[in-house]
Write an enzyme that holds these catalytic residues in place. Structure first.
Site, PDB file in Angstrom:
ATOM      1  N   ASP A 119       0.621  -8.634  -6.624  1.00 20.51           N
ATOM      2  CA  ASP A 119       0.678  -7.558  -7.604  1.00 20.51           C
ATOM      3  C   ASP A 119       2.115  -7.386  -8.071  1.00 20.51           C
ATOM      4  O   ASP A 119       2.939  -8.284  -7.884  1.00 20.51           O
ATOM      5  CB  ASP A 119       0.084  -6.266  -7.046  1.00 20.51           C
ATOM      6  CG  ASP A 119       0.830  -5.743  -5.809  1.00 20.51           C
ATOM      7  OD1 ASP A 119       1.953  -6.229  -5.534  1.00 20.51           O
ATOM      8  OD2 ASP A 119       0.295  -4.852  -5.118  1.00 20.51           O
ATOM      9  N   SER A 126       4.893  -0.769   2.633  1.00 22.14           N
ATOM     10  CA  SER A 126       3.691  -1.459   2.169  1.00 22.14           C
ATOM     11  C   SER A 126       3.670  -2.934   2.522  1.00 22.14           C
ATOM     12  O   SER A 126       2.611  -3.562   2.470  1.00 22.14           O
ATOM     13  CB  SER A 126       3.548  -1.302   0.647  1.00 22.14           C
ATOM     14  OG  SER A 126       4.698  -1.787  -0.024  1.00 22.14           O
ATOM     15  N   HIS A 180       4.178  -7.122  -4.412  1.00 18.83           N
ATOM     16  CA  HIS A 180       3.861  -7.719  -3.111  1.00 18.83           C
ATOM     17  C   HIS A 180       3.460  -9.188  -3.205  1.00 18.83           C
ATOM     18  O   HIS A 180       2.875  -9.613  -4.202  1.00 18.83           O
ATOM     19  CB  HIS A 180       2.735  -6.923  -2.452  1.00 18.83           C
ATOM     20  CG  HIS A 180       3.047  -5.472  -2.324  1.00 18.83           C
ATOM     21  ND1 HIS A 180       2.598  -4.534  -3.240  1.00 18.83           N
ATOM     22  CD2 HIS A 180       3.777  -4.790  -1.411  1.00 18.83           C
ATOM     23  CE1 HIS A 180       3.038  -3.337  -2.892  1.00 18.83           C
ATOM     24  NE2 HIS A 180       3.755  -3.460  -1.791  1.00 18.83           N
TER      25      HIS A 180
END
Length: 368
Positions: A331, A41, A334
């Protein structure tokens, strides 16, 4: 620490444009013909949008609120991620498009797009990491690249294929999900078990990179694992609210082993060159002295809910901070666009410990 902090301070003026791309495209030829991206991610730009599972997606608000037109693209960020900024430095508009978005296009169009991003949120180096319905393992990502190579061979000569891939930049950012998975299943592991895990993880990574080399890759930009013990999610697991040092130590051990593996590969594989960009060093520099670098929040996520805004992901109903520029984390896991921009600048043109044994600028400008 003083020398590295001084370098990051020099980068501060660049953050004044944090809502816009750092570079314009089309004014000069990119420094490499294409960029091919692999990882999790931290590098995904929308592959997971096309996965059947509901987990590990970011194609909804508030994600992308600072992306052009406030568009959620599948990036786990309020804007661009670190891979986007590295691609900008190389001369592209942003990261190449996600592989799964191009399945119905011609292979010539894929080639014209100057690369492909195969990364998938939730995926890992090990096949056992992640849900196959929600993410794409690195094994599968390499297989997808091999498929594209085979398809391009129908249109290009062997010499053209060799030139395209040998001059291109192969970016990889992975390992964090594997460490999280190991930790969640082995919270009380001993030293021997940790060493065995790190050995298995690096051996598998080495295998992936060898396969990419066999498929034509020669220039490898590797992003190490950040201090994942300091992300909001990890802090929420720690009763003191501090960094979870067990996770940070696993990340450091992996990063040390990664340096050994990359040095070994470059010394045994003819023509292979590499740079390791340290997201770990960049984020720790910011966390250790945020005020000097224009940040004021290092613990709480900008978007989320609960303790440290880390008890759920960033969703349309989540709490959203108004001062995204000053948060290190977007978040629960990240970094923000602003943090990613620091990372891209430091890794591309900075000194050790941000990039070694050379920085990405020297890697891509090497014409050999």
């Amino acid at each position: 620490m003083a020398a590295t902090l001084h370098f990051l301070l020099i980068l501060l003026p660049c953050l004044s444009l944090f809502l816009a791309p750092a570079f314009s495209s089309g004014e000069a030829e990119p420094k490499v013909p294409a960029v091919f991206v692999f990882g999790d991610s931290t590098a995904d730009v929308g592959n997971n949008n096309y996965m059947p599972g509901n987990n590990a997606k970011a194609n909804f608000p508030h994600n992308g609120i600072d992306f052009p037109f406030s568009r959620p693209t599948g990036r786990f960020s309020n804007g661009y991620n670190g891979i986007d900024f590295l691609a900008m430095h190389v001369g592209f508009k942003r990261s190449p498009p996600p592989f799964l978005s191009l399945n119905n296009t011609s292979h010539e169009t894929i080639k014209a797009k100057k690369g492909i991003n195969f990364a998938s949120g939730g995926g890992g180096i090990l096949d056992s990491t992640g849900d196959p319905n929600s993410s794409i393992s690195m094994t599968k990502q390499v297989q997808n690249f091999s498929t594209i190579r085979s398809q391009l061979m129908r249109q290009l000569t062997n010499q053209q294929i060799d030139k395209l891939f040998s001059k291109s930049l192969f970016l990889s950012s992975s390992g964090g999900n594997d460490i999280f998975a190991f930790f969640s299943q082995n919270k009380f592991s001993n030293v021997t078990e940790k060493k065995q895990f790190i050995s298995t993880l690096t051996m598998k990574y080495e295998d992936h990179l060898k396969k990419l080399y066999d498929l034509g890759g020669r220039k490898f930009g590797i992003v190490d694992v950040p201090p994942i013990g300091c992300c909001p999610y990890s802090r929420s697991l720690n009763g003191t609210g501090g960094c979870l040092e067990t996770l940070n130590e696993l990340a450091r051990e992996f990063n040390r082993a990664l340096k050994i593996v990359m040095n070994k590969l470059s010394s045994t594989l003819a023509g292979m060159k590499y740079s390791i960009g340290s997201s770990n060093a960049v984020i720790m520099n910011i966390v250790n002295d945020p005020g000097a670098l224009g940040f004021n929040e290092t613990k709480t996520a900008c978007c989320g809910s609960g303790k440290f805004n880390a008890e759920s992901g960033c969703t349309p109903n989540a709490t959203l901070c108004p001062d995204r520029r000053y948060h290190v984390f977007w978040d629960l896991l990240h970094p923000t666009h602003a943090t990613a921009k620091f990372f891209g600048l430091a890794v591309y043109s900075g000194p050790e410990p941000f990039a070694s044994p050379i920085n990405f600028k020297k890697l891509v400008e090497d014409g050999n």
